[in-house]
Design a protein around this motif. Structure first.
Motif, PDB file in Angstrom:
ATOM      1  N   THR A 404       0.851  -1.198   0.000  1.00  0.00           N
ATOM      2  CA  THR A 404       0.000   0.000   0.000  1.00  0.00           C
ATOM      3  C   THR A 404       0.885   1.246   0.000  1.00  0.00           C
ATOM      4  OG1 THR A 404      -0.127  -0.077   2.417  1.00  0.00           O
ATOM      5  CG2 THR A 404      -1.914  -1.124   1.193  1.00  0.00           C
ATOM      6  N   PHE A 405       0.323   2.346  -0.568  1.00  0.00           N
ATOM      7  CA  PHE A 405       1.005   3.638  -0.602  1.00  0.00           C
ATOM      8  C   PHE A 405       0.393   4.555   0.454  1.00  0.00           C
ATOM      9  CE2 PHE A 405       1.750   2.951  -5.408  1.00  0.00           C
ATOM     10  CZ  PHE A 405       2.899   2.226  -5.129  1.00  0.00           C
ATOM     11  N   ARG A 406       1.258   5.264   1.132  1.00  0.00           N
ATOM     12  CA  ARG A 406       0.810   6.257   2.099  1.00  0.00           C
ATOM     13  C   ARG A 406       1.460   7.588   1.728  1.00  0.00           C
ATOM     14  NH1 ARG A 406       1.647   2.713   7.691  1.00  0.00           N
ATOM     15  NH2 ARG A 406       0.087   1.110   7.209  1.00  0.00           N
ATOM     16  N   ALA A 407       0.650   8.535   1.195  1.00  0.00           N
ATOM     17  CA  ALA A 407       1.160   9.815   0.708  1.00  0.00           C
ATOM     18  C   ALA A 407       0.356  10.945   1.352  1.00  0.00           C
ATOM     19  CB  ALA A 407       1.066   9.886  -0.808  1.00  0.00           C
ATOM     20  N   PRO A 408       0.890  12.176   1.340  1.00  0.00           N
ATOM     21  CA  PRO A 408       0.165  13.303   1.970  1.00  0.00           C
ATOM     22  C   PRO A 408      -1.150  13.619   1.294  1.00  0.00           C
ATOM     23  CG  PRO A 408       2.488  13.839   1.631  1.00  0.00           C
ATOM     24  CD  PRO A 408       2.233  12.570   0.905  1.00  0.00           C
ATOM     25  N   ARG A 409      -1.296  13.260   0.027  1.00  0.00           N
ATOM     26  CA  ARG A 409      -2.520  13.588  -0.705  1.00  0.00           C
ATOM     27  C   ARG A 409      -2.869  12.440  -1.634  1.00  0.00           C
ATOM     28  NH1 ARG A 409       1.530  16.807  -2.007  1.00  0.00           N
ATOM     29  NH2 ARG A 409       0.628  18.574  -0.890  1.00  0.00           N
ATOM     30  N   VAL A 410      -4.061  12.555  -2.185  1.00  0.00           N
ATOM     31  CA  VAL A 410      -4.520  11.486  -3.080  1.00  0.00           C
ATOM     32  C   VAL A 410      -3.638  11.394  -4.302  1.00  0.00           C
ATOM     33  CG1 VAL A 410      -6.449  10.647  -4.464  1.00  0.00           C
ATOM     34  CG2 VAL A 410      -6.874  11.723  -2.237  1.00  0.00           C
ATOM     35  N   GLN A 411      -3.308  12.548  -4.878  1.00  0.00           N
ATOM     36  CA  GLN A 411      -2.462  12.571  -6.070  1.00  0.00           C
ATOM     37  C   GLN A 411      -1.024  12.841  -5.630  1.00  0.00           C
ATOM     38  OE1 GLN A 411      -3.617  12.077  -9.270  1.00  0.00           O
ATOM     39  NE2 GLN A 411      -1.471  11.972  -9.828  1.00  0.00           N
ATOM     40  N   ALA A 412      -0.138  11.885  -5.974  1.00  0.00           N
ATOM     41  CA  ALA A 412       1.261  12.023  -5.563  1.00  0.00           C
ATOM     42  C   ALA A 412       1.945  13.082  -6.423  1.00  0.00           C
ATOM     43  CB  ALA A 412       1.979  10.691  -5.699  1.00  0.00           C
ATOM     44  N   LEU A 413       2.643  13.992  -5.732  1.00  0.00           N
ATOM     45  CA  LEU A 413       3.334  15.069  -6.416  1.00  0.00           C
ATOM     46  C   LEU A 413       4.834  14.931  -6.241  1.00  0.00           C
ATOM     47  CD1 LEU A 413       1.147  18.122  -5.359  1.00  0.00           C
ATOM     48  CD2 LEU A 413       0.876  16.626  -7.339  1.00  0.00           C
ATOM     49  N   VAL A 414       5.549  15.501  -7.152  1.00  0.00           N
ATOM     50  CA  VAL A 414       7.005  15.558  -7.022  1.00  0.00           C
ATOM     51  C   VAL A 414       7.346  16.279  -5.729  1.00  0.00           C
ATOM     52  CG1 VAL A 414       9.113  16.511  -8.005  1.00  0.00           C
ATOM     53  CG2 VAL A 414       7.444  15.416  -9.489  1.00  0.00           C
ATOM     54  N   GLY A 415       8.279  15.687  -4.979  1.00  0.00           N
ATOM     55  CA  GLY A 415       8.679  16.281  -3.709  1.00  0.00           C
ATOM     56  C   GLY A 415       7.950  15.708  -2.523  1.00  0.00           C
ATOM     57  N   ASP A 416       6.815  15.006  -2.758  1.00  0.00           N
ATOM     58  CA  ASP A 416       6.108  14.381  -1.640  1.00  0.00           C
ATOM     59  C   ASP A 416       6.947  13.246  -1.076  1.00  0.00           C
ATOM     60  OD1 ASP A 416       4.033  16.059  -1.888  1.00  0.00           O
ATOM     61  OD2 ASP A 416       2.646  14.624  -2.828  1.00  0.00           O
ATOM     62  N   LEU A 417       6.746  12.954   0.232  1.00  0.00           N
ATOM     63  CA  LEU A 417       7.381  11.811   0.879  1.00  0.00           C
ATOM     64  C   LEU A 417       6.390  10.651   0.839  1.00  0.00           C
ATOM     65  CD1 LEU A 417       9.879  10.772   2.358  1.00  0.00           C
ATOM     66  CD2 LEU A 417       8.767  11.413   4.514  1.00  0.00           C
TER      67      LEU A 417
END
Length: 752
Positions: A404-417
């Motif tokens: 599974t992916f855990r990202a700050p937002r639904v759409q992953a952006l460049v620079g996100d962890l």
């Protein structure tokens, strides 16, 4: 007379003998074998146990070699030492005789009878059990007797009438009495019947009564036992075959009759205690003897040193494997009851009762719940003894992990962890997790307990693609399903570029507005603005930006900008100021005013003629262009110009079949001697709408006050320079032989 009296006295004496007062024969004493030397054998010559008084009988003593004994022979009479002499002697007196030689034991007693009677019954000697014996009814000297008859226990033997001798088959050692009778005739007239004395046939033992020998009368449970049925054949019958059988409490042991005098019992148990004996018989089944009974008591030994062993060794199992619990004892006799137990469970796992020092319990397809501490117990009536406890561990192979992916937002952006989390819902820890991007290893992480493991990734544009992970706890790796990730890049601030035909933009030029963001995920939507009024939009699905074309008028001077948006935030470009001059690029200066006026007059007349010509042809061609260059429209329809920005109207494809009603054309402005070699002239017409047209287009009537301006151009059909072609303009063709085309530009409101 004296002879007759003598005969009567003789008959009376014979009757007394028949009553048994004189014919008792003592039996030889019974002797059990106990490791002594074989018996000597006593032989008679002549071989009859009864003889007439005055006759002689020779006794011969034989040793174990069945040959005449060497050395001194000890002779016994009526169980007393009688003589020490050679191996053969002659006797004349009745008695029980025995002998003994060096290397042999005392022989069986033989009774020899010397009778005074006239009639005797003789039996052959020696006779053994099961032998056939010859009986002879004998008369003294030359006396003649007739009608001899033989009897056994007072009954006449069959087929024994008037015979000198008979044969009795298979005699045994019993108390049967035999005698015979004979008849004389005195003076051949008076018959006189005589009876012999009763005779017990001296039947010798073919073999001694067996004696049961046991290896131990108190054996230990589980120990072996040997039984021996011991007997001895007569030396005179060494070829007789014997067979043996053993018994316990009326139950036959082993396989029954056997030619071996031994029986080996592998193990004795408490229930084997009881009375034992054996039997011996000849193979012909006519002589059978039984030993005395012997009591055997089997002793039990308590179990000790109980031990539990688990296979696989060490109690380390994998879920689904089979487990074997082996319980054993170092000592213990008899029937042992084994049981297996697990701590925390009330009931036993299993129980077995058997005559063994070891037992096994199989546990099939172990599960995680089978892990724990195990022990066993053993009992043989003296009380259970427990083994030590052994820990059993059941390891579980990992299941297919879930990524599974855990990202700050639904759409992953460049620079996100981005956190990649991999977890197997089943599996014994520790578990090693490995993370992959397009089959390239990113890294690994170990989980000492449940909950999976994570891997952090700072996203760049190169991180788009397929991700997966695998889990491994040493029992086989499992791979997850692939998960796709798309890393999006917000658009950068776009750059607006204006592209015109020349350095100075003039009315009539086609201006290309090009907007491009150098960074950003596609698709990108570009918007174009003139003084904050939207001109239009265009979408770019790949690099290079997007463009928007604009045919310039004097109103197009001002500030331009564009905007880029890919759903992650719009970016606005810098404002670009643009100026459009009022003079057409085709207009040239006139050298003289006279020439200009002349040319204007000529061209005005030509334009009027051309307009009338176009109008006439439009009447003939439904849907064609009018003489003024406008599209033919039905009076019932109205076309409004764009409110966002000036735009060219392509009238190349008519949409109505009815021509316009004739209107008054009023020239407003014309270019004379245009600079473009392909352009003959341009003209501005004003169209005065009639009431009919205004009624069909109320909107135009209200907004434009019955005044419409028509921009049109007349160009060569076959231009000299192809570089002047404008793809955005429509063409309305005339007849094939004409060389010009009318290009309507735009309908503008009267206030313009």
């Amino acid at each position: 007379m004296p002879m007759l009296l003598w005969l009567l006295l003789l008959i009376l004496s014979e009757q007394m003998d028949y009553n048994g007062t004189r014919a008792s024969v003592p039996k030889a004493p019974r002797r059990e074998q106990s490791g002594v030397a074989p018996k000597a054998v006593l032989l008679l010559d002549p071989p009859w146990s009864t003889a007439f008084k005055g006759e002689k009988v020779t006794l011969t003593c034989r040793g174990i070699s069945q040959s005449p004994a060497r050395g001194d022979t000890f002779w016994y009479r009526d169980e007393k030492l009688w003589k020490i002499q050679h191996n053969a002697i002659q006797i004349r007196g009745s008695g029980n005789y025995q002998c003994k030689t060096q290397g042999s034991s005392l022989s069986d007693a033989v009774h020899v009878e010397f009778s005074h009677d006239l009639l005797i019954l003789q039996a052959s000697h020696p006779v053994f059990e099961g032998d056939n014996v010859t009986l002879r009814c004998q008369v003294k000297e030359d006396e003649k007797a007739h009608e001899k008859v033989y009897y056994k226990d007072g009954k006449q033997l069959p087929n024994s009438y008037n015979l000198d001798f008979i044969i009795v088959n298979s005699v045994s050692r019993d108390n049967s009495k035999y005698y015979c009778t004979a008849t004389w005739r005195i003076l051949s007239i008076v018959p006189i019947k005589r009876t012999s004395k009763s005779l017990n046939i001296q039947v010798q033992e073919l073999f001694l009564h067996p004696v049961l020998r046991v290896s131990s009368s108190t054996p230990i449970e589980g120990s072996p036992m040997t039984l021996i049925c011991e007997t001895q054949l007569s030396p005179q019958r060494p070829k007789v075959q014997l067979q043996f059988s053993f018994f316990r409490d009326s139950q036959t042991l082993g396989s029954g009759w056997s030619t071996s005098p031994k029986l080996q019992i592998p193990a004795m148990w408490t229930e084997d205690s009881g009375s034992y004996w054996c039997e011996t018989e000849t193979v012909t089944h006519n002589i059978k003897k039984r030993s005395l009974t012997s009591q055997i008591l089997v002793q039990s030994v308590p179990v000790s040193n109980v031990n539990l062993e688990i296979q696989p060794t060490g109690g380390q199992l994998i879920e689904g494997e089979n487990m074997v619990l082996i319980c054993s004892v170092a000592q213990g006799s008899g029937t042992v009851t084994f049981s297996w137990h697990k701590e925390g469970r009330v009931r036993s796992l299993g129980r077995k009762t058997q005559r063994s020092l070891l037992a096994e319990l199989h546990v099939l397809m172990v599960k995680e719940s089978d892990a724990g501490r195990y022990y066993c117990a053993a009992d043989n009536v003296h009380g259970p003894i427990l083994s030590r406890r052994i820990q059993v561990t059941v390891r579980i192979p990992v299941s297919h992990p879930i990524l599974t992916f855990r990202a700050p937002r639904v759409q992953a952006l460049v620079g996100d962890l981005l956190e990649l989390h991999c977890e197997s819902l089943r599996g014994s820890p520790p578990i090693l997790y490995r993370f992959y991007h397009e089959d390239v290893t990113l890294g690994n992480s170990s989980a000492a307990s449940g909950g999976g493991a994570s891997f952090n990734l700072s996203l760049t544009t190169e991180h788009s693609g397929n991700y997966s992970c695998d889990a491994d706890n040493g029992l086989g790796a499992q791979h997850s399903h692939g998960v796709s990730l798309r890393v999006t890049v917000p658009v950068s601030r776009p750059i607006l570029t204006l592209r015109a035909p020349g350095a100075q933009a003039v009315v009539g030029d086609v201006l290309e507005l090009h907007c491009e963001s150098l960074r950003g995920s596609f698709p990108i939507l570009y918007w174009f603005y003139h003084e904050d009024d939207t001109l239009g939009k265009s979408s770019a699905h790949s690099g290079g930006g997007a463009s928007f074309n604009l045919s310039l008028t004097t109103e197009h001077s001002g500030n331009y900008s564009c905007e880029a948006d890919n759903g992650l935030g719009a970016q606005r470009s810098e404002v670009v100021t643009f100026s459009v001059t009022g003079t057409s690029r085709n207009r040239t200066g006139l050298t003289t005013a006279g020439v200009t006026g002349l040319v204007l007059s000529i061209l005005s007349l030509a334009a009027a003629a051309a307009a009338l010509l176009h109008y006439a042809r439009a009447q003939r061609k439904p849907g064609g262009l009018s003489a003024t260059g406008t599209s033919s429209h039905s009076p019932s329809e109205c076309q409004e110009p764009s409110s966002s920005r000036p735009s060219r109207i392509d009238l190349q494809e008519p949409t109505h079949s009815k021509p316009l009603a004739p209107v008054e054309l009023e020239p407003m402005y014309s270019n004379v001697n245009p600079g473009d070699s392909n352009l003959i002239y341009s003209h501005i017409w004003s169209i005065q709408h009639t009431k009919e047209n205004s009624a069909n287009c109320p909107t135009m009537h209200q907004e434009h006050k019955e005044l419409t301006v028509l921009y049109s151009e007349l160009k060569k059909k076959y231009p000299d320079d192809s570089a002047g072609e404008d793809c955005s303009r429509g063409r309305a063709h005339e007849d094939d032989e004409e060389n010009y085309e009318n290009m309507p530009r735009a309908l503008l409101a009267s206030d313009h």
